[in-house]
Design a protein around this motif. Structure first.
Motif, mmCIF file in Angstrom:
data_model
loop_
_atom_site.group_PDB
_atom_site.id
_atom_site.type_symbol
_atom_site.label_atom_id
_atom_site.label_comp_id
_atom_site.label_asym_id
_atom_site.label_seq_id
_atom_site.Cartn_x
_atom_site.Cartn_y
_atom_site.Cartn_z
ATOM 1 N N THR A 82 0.830 -1.206 0.000
ATOM 2 C CA THR A 82 0.000 0.000 0.000
ATOM 3 C C THR A 82 0.862 1.253 0.000
ATOM 4 O O THR A 82 0.608 2.202 -0.761
ATOM 5 C CB THR A 82 -0.902 0.000 1.248
ATOM 6 O OG1 THR A 82 -1.508 -1.272 1.355
ATOM 7 C CG2 THR A 82 -1.957 1.074 1.166
ATOM 8 N N VAL A 90 1.481 8.796 7.768
ATOM 9 C CA VAL A 90 0.729 7.964 6.838
ATOM 10 C C VAL A 90 1.148 6.500 6.980
ATOM 11 O O VAL A 90 0.320 5.596 6.981
ATOM 12 C CB VAL A 90 0.920 8.461 5.387
ATOM 13 C CG1 VAL A 90 0.259 7.503 4.407
ATOM 14 C CG2 VAL A 90 0.353 9.847 5.233
ATOM 15 N N VAL A 121 -0.563 5.116 9.965
ATOM 16 C CA VAL A 121 -1.993 4.920 9.704
ATOM 17 C C VAL A 121 -2.207 3.633 8.914
ATOM 18 O O VAL A 121 -3.057 2.801 9.255
ATOM 19 C CB VAL A 121 -2.582 6.128 8.940
ATOM 20 C CG1 VAL A 121 -3.976 5.798 8.413
ATOM 21 C CG2 VAL A 121 -2.640 7.344 9.834
ATOM 22 N N VAL A 122 -1.410 3.446 7.868
ATOM 23 C CA VAL A 122 -1.591 2.263 7.022
ATOM 24 C C VAL A 122 -1.289 0.989 7.804
ATOM 25 O O VAL A 122 -2.047 0.010 7.757
ATOM 26 C CB VAL A 122 -0.684 2.358 5.769
ATOM 27 C CG1 VAL A 122 -0.667 1.032 5.020
ATOM 28 C CG2 VAL A 122 -1.166 3.464 4.866
ATOM 29 N N PHE A 160 -3.934 0.279 10.297
ATOM 30 C CA PHE A 160 -5.136 -0.173 9.584
ATOM 31 C C PHE A 160 -5.116 -1.685 9.401
ATOM 32 O O PHE A 160 -6.073 -2.380 9.735
ATOM 33 C CB PHE A 160 -5.201 0.535 8.228
ATOM 34 C CG PHE A 160 -6.156 -0.094 7.250
ATOM 35 C CD1 PHE A 160 -7.523 0.074 7.400
ATOM 36 C CD2 PHE A 160 -5.686 -0.853 6.196
ATOM 37 C CE1 PHE A 160 -8.405 -0.505 6.505
ATOM 38 C CE2 PHE A 160 -6.562 -1.429 5.299
ATOM 39 C CZ PHE A 160 -7.922 -1.259 5.454
ATOM 40 N N ILE A 199 -5.395 -3.590 12.825
ATOM 41 C CA ILE A 199 -6.747 -3.608 13.378
ATOM 42 C C ILE A 199 -7.625 -4.552 12.566
ATOM 43 O O ILE A 199 -8.441 -5.295 13.111
ATOM 44 C CB ILE A 199 -7.335 -2.180 13.424
ATOM 45 C CG1 ILE A 199 -6.516 -1.310 14.370
ATOM 46 C CG2 ILE A 199 -8.785 -2.211 13.885
ATOM 47 C CD1 ILE A 199 -6.851 0.160 14.317
ATOM 48 N N LEU A 200 -7.410 -4.557 11.252
ATOM 49 C CA LEU A 200 -8.174 -5.461 10.394
ATOM 50 C C LEU A 200 -7.919 -6.916 10.800
ATOM 51 O O LEU A 200 -8.856 -7.714 10.925
ATOM 52 C CB LEU A 200 -7.756 -5.236 8.938
ATOM 53 C CG LEU A 200 -8.746 -5.693 7.872
ATOM 54 C CD1 LEU A 200 -10.058 -4.949 8.032
ATOM 55 C CD2 LEU A 200 -8.174 -5.423 6.487
ATOM 56 N N ILE A 224 -9.685 -7.668 14.034
ATOM 57 C CA ILE A 224 -11.129 -7.858 13.840
ATOM 58 C C ILE A 224 -11.404 -9.243 13.270
ATOM 59 O O ILE A 224 -12.291 -9.973 13.734
ATOM 60 C CB ILE A 224 -11.699 -6.761 12.908
ATOM 61 C CG1 ILE A 224 -11.695 -5.410 13.618
ATOM 62 C CG2 ILE A 224 -13.110 -7.119 12.459
ATOM 63 C CD1 ILE A 224 -12.134 -4.255 12.752
#
Lengths: 208, 205
Positions: A57, A73, A76-77, A80, A83-84, A87
């Motif tokens: 990414t 950034v 953040v990536v 992301f 956390i994915l 989940i």
């Protein structure tokens, strides 16, 4: 024949530039999760996937990211993807998620991910970055799994939770606790470094 | 627009954050029911385990739970009342400090709190292989059917412990995990607190 770039990356990340025993990155997680093979497997797969996808990414976005907020950034990536994964684990592997507890969230602090994003994905195309991230993760996984085999076998007498040691075996409690990971990581480093040094010396001899 | 201009930086950061957060929100929303179902199954299996009710898989656990267990009175922590094999039991969730972190258990006992039916560890953060062994069947099994005179189960920890399970169900005592004295003591305190709550709930009925 000159080996292709992908092969060079694979060899680099698994052996000659291994994240654990050469770059000494991601040591904290090595201490934390390696007393149990199944946890180690889930954790290292998580790290490998996070590294691969975040490298890809970030490499795809590299032309758009302003220098001033580059690190932000990246974080953040990376978070992301972490956390994915958290989940997905909670939904589909609740048992593993419960056992790993806070460690899944801590994938984000694994320096390998940030390291590959900075060192490789900044300057390479997305697919090559994906491959680099994945193989870095595999290099990390190989070392951690090897350590986990020793720790679980001697600490609990089991492998993947299955009893392999005879009933009279007295578990080595030290193997379950963090210090043993220090000893084992140091031994792996020692072994790998002496192997590599031996090969370099042999290579020089051959050239003469 | 220049890549280093203030506007671009702010816009870019905003868009990146918005997009990634949106995807996460969708993923979270999509798996919400599954996560809730997992949590419910975890609770049900712990309560059924403490009550000594065997079950086979998620659907069976849900059916048996619905058949035998009903929620107890409102309190700071969850509780259940149950009827198993013609006898009444009260189950409570109880948490307390362990050596490293909070230990949460579900304990089932007779309504007068004089005999434990069973205990299940819901979560613990004790030392793996030492304190963490409180979740193992040999330790937890000591509580199954153990008498608890005055709502207490004694703990032989440290030097008193034989390091093995105590088979006597009438002596109101269990053996601690050797090498994990503090965890064993904390565990005993949590069990006693749970029994006190069982008595409270059982007495109201």
């Amino acid at each position: 024949m000159k080996p292709s770039k992908a092969v060079v990356i694979l060899k680099d990340n698994l052996w000659s530039n291994n994240p654990i025993f050469i770059q000494i990155l991601g040591i904290c997680s090595t201490l934390a999760v390696t007393n149990n093979l199944s946890n180690t497997l889930v954790m290292t797969v998580g790290v490998a996937l996070t590294t691969a996808f975040s490298s890809m990414t970030l490499s795809a976005l590299k032309g758009l990211i302003p220098r001033k907020v580059r690190m932000i950034v990246q974080v953040v990536v990376i978070s992301f993807y972490v956390i994915l994964i958290d989940i997905l684990l909670r939904a589909y592997l609740p048992e593993a998620s419960r056992q790993l507890g806070p460690y899944v969230g801590l994938i984000i602090t694994n320096c390998i991910i940030m390291g590959r994003a900075e060192a490789f994905a900044q300057a390479n195309p997305p697919f090559l970055s994906f491959w680099d991230g994945l193989t870095s993760g595999l290099g990390y996984m190989a070392v951690l799994m090897a350590i986990a085999v020793v720790r679980e076998l001697l600490g609990f007498g089991t492998l993947f939770g299955l009893r392999v040691m005879p009933a009279g075996f007295v578990p080595w409690t030290i193997m379950i606790m963090a210090p043993s990971a220090f000893f084992l990581v140091a031994m792996v480093m020692w072994w790998a470094k002496s192997m590599q040094a031996g090969r370099q010396a042999a290579g020089k001899e051959a050239k003469k | 627009m220049k890549k280093d201009s203030m506007l671009y930086v702010v816009l870019f950061t905003f868009v990146v954050c918005a997009v990634f957060t949106l995807v996460l929100a969708i993923a979270n929303e999509g798996t919400k029911d599954l996560v809730a179902a997992n949590a419910e199954f975890a609770t049900q299996s712990a309560v059924l385990g403490a009550l000594g009710v065997p079950f086979d898989g998620k659907a069976d656990a849900a059916a048996r739970f619905a058949g035998a267990v009903s929620p107890g009175p409102d309190g700071p922590r969850r509780s259940w009342t149950a009827r198993v094999d013609g006898a009444d039991y009260v189950a409570v969730e109880q948490a307390g400090p362990g050596l490293w972190g909070t230990i949460t258990v579900i304990l089932a006992a007779t309504p007068d709190g004089e005999r434990v039916r069973g205990v299940r560890v819901v979560s613990q953060n004790e030392t793996p292989g030492l304190g963490g062994r409180v979740a193992e069947p040999w330790f937890i099994g000591q509580y199954e059917g153990e008498r608890s005179p005055g709502g207490r189960v004694g703990m032989r920890a440290g030097a008193e412990s034989s390091g093995a399970a105590d088979p006597d169900k009438e002596n109101g005592r269990v053996d601690g995990v050797s090498g994990a004295t503090r965890t064993s003591q904390s565990f005993a305190a949590i069990v006693d607190a749970a029994l006190a709550r069982v008595k409270e709930i059982g007495g109201e009925r």
